[in-house]
Design an enzyme around this catalytic site. Structure first.
Site, PDB file in Angstrom:
ATOM      1  N   GLY A  10       0.827  -1.210   0.000  1.00 45.54           N
ATOM      2  CA  GLY A  10       0.000   0.000   0.000  1.00 45.54           C
ATOM      3  C   GLY A  10       0.853   1.248   0.000  1.00 45.54           C
ATOM      4  N   TYR A 149     -16.261   3.474  10.400  1.00 41.53           N
ATOM      5  CA  TYR A 149     -14.810   3.330  10.157  1.00 41.53           C
ATOM      6  C   TYR A 149     -14.040   3.842  11.368  1.00 41.53           C
ATOM      7  CZ  TYR A 149     -10.211   4.356   8.116  1.00 41.53           C
ATOM      8  OH  TYR A 149      -8.867   4.442   7.881  1.00 41.53           O
TER       9      TYR A 149
END
Ligand code: UDP
Length: 318
Positions: A10, A149
């Site tokens: 990532g 989240y």
């Protein structure tokens, strides 16, 4: 030292992998390429200090096998980006909750130190000024994806912290505030690569809402330096640190800065929030990190300005 980096393909994870290998460490990257990308690690392929395993943090037997084989775990795998969270809230929750639970369970089983990458999203919409590590969390309904989240990442932190407090696992936590730089892509919502990419193509730059909302952007190279200082220190055990740059800019001013620096002919287009995101999405008006703790404990400060960030992203995209 041998490190396992979950999410090492990532944006931030791959820069950490580069930095560790450059200083002579060994790195095993576990990534399922959900938001990670093989291009981010192509420079490491073939390096004897580097190993790549394609797989998920939801695969507990694989995670345990890899954890056993290393000295230290750096947990960067997560569902990230506002668009990802809004489009796939359930999948994001499962990745962020069960995945971190697995990482902590494996680290505990084999007694390996673990760094948990968290986020300024845990503070929610607390817009009261510079946020320090003790600042309150201000959240909306848990049925809204942005706050779910925030909940998941905060529970990850709590779980990590109590593995430290109750089970003596060597845990460290960092909270990233709007980290940007080369390799970050705009598909998942991140504003700076979106603006720079549009500017380079002379396409409209879409400012959501009025553009008076502000953020503080930290160059990923500065963030990587901070992470290495955190994992190398004993003073950081069982602690959480904000990592960010405290220079604030409105999103409209950011759009102008990007246009100027890239010498673009792009026009700024204001887009209503209802068009930009799903109904009920709440944006944050302000988010500023208080970075006095990491300055005091480790002597870290960010060194790169927003202009350097924009230039580096533009060079990378070209
Ligand atoms: N934003 C924008 N245009 C875009 C993408 C984002 O105006 O194309 C705005 C977004 O609404 C927010 C800010 O830029 O106010 C930062 O967005 P990002 O998703 O990068 O970070 P976060 O909101 O998580 O801080």
């Amino acid at each position: 030292m041998k490190y396992l980096i979950t999410g090492g393909a990532g944006f931030i994870g791959s820069h950490i992998a580069d930095a560790l290998i450059a200083r002579g460490d060994y790195v095993v990257v576990l990534d399922n390429f959900s938001t990670g990308n093989s291009h981010n690690i192509e420079q490491l392929v073939g390096n004897p200090q580097f190993e790549f395993v394609q797989g998920s943090i939801l695969d507990l037997p694989l995670l345990k096998q890899l954890t056993e084989s290393v000295d230290h775990v750096l947990h960067f795998a997560a569902a990230v980006g506002v668009f990802t969270i809004v489009d796939k809230p359930l999948e994001s929750l499962i990745t962020n909750l069960r995945g971190t639970e697995n990482v902590l369970e494996a680290a505990h089983q084999y007694g390996k130190p673990v760094l948990i990458a968290s986020t300024s999203e845990i503070y929610g919409k607390n817009g009261s000024g510079a946020l320090n590590e003790e600042s309150d969390r201000v959240l909306g309904s848990p049925l809204k994806s942005r706050w779910s989240y925030s909940e998941a990442k905060a529970i990850d932190e709590s779980m990590a912290y109590f593995y430290f407090a109750e089970k003596k696992l060597a845990v460290r936590i960092v909270r990233f505030f709007n980290t940007v730089g080369p390799r970050q892509v705009g598909h998942y919502g991140m504003v700076v690569p979106r603006f720079v990419s549009a500017a380079l193509k002379n396409e409209p730059i879409t400012v959501y809402g009025t553009g008076s909302q502000s953020r503080c952007f930290c160059h990923v190279a500065d963030a990587v330096t901070a992470v290495l200082m955190v994992i190398d220190s004993d003073l950081t055990l069982g602690e959480v640190f904000n990592i960010g740059n405290d220079e604030e800019i409105t999103i409209e001013a950011l759009a102008h800065e990007v246009i100027d620096l890239t010498r673009s002919s792009s026009q700024i287009e204001k887009v209503l929030y209802e068009k930009a995101y799903a109904v009920g999405f709440e944006d944050l008006q302000r988010r500023i990190p208080d970075i006095s703790k990491i300055k005091k404990v480790l002597g870290w400060t960010p060194k790169r300005s927003l202009d350097v960030i924009i230039k580096d992203i533009a060079d990378h995209l070209k």
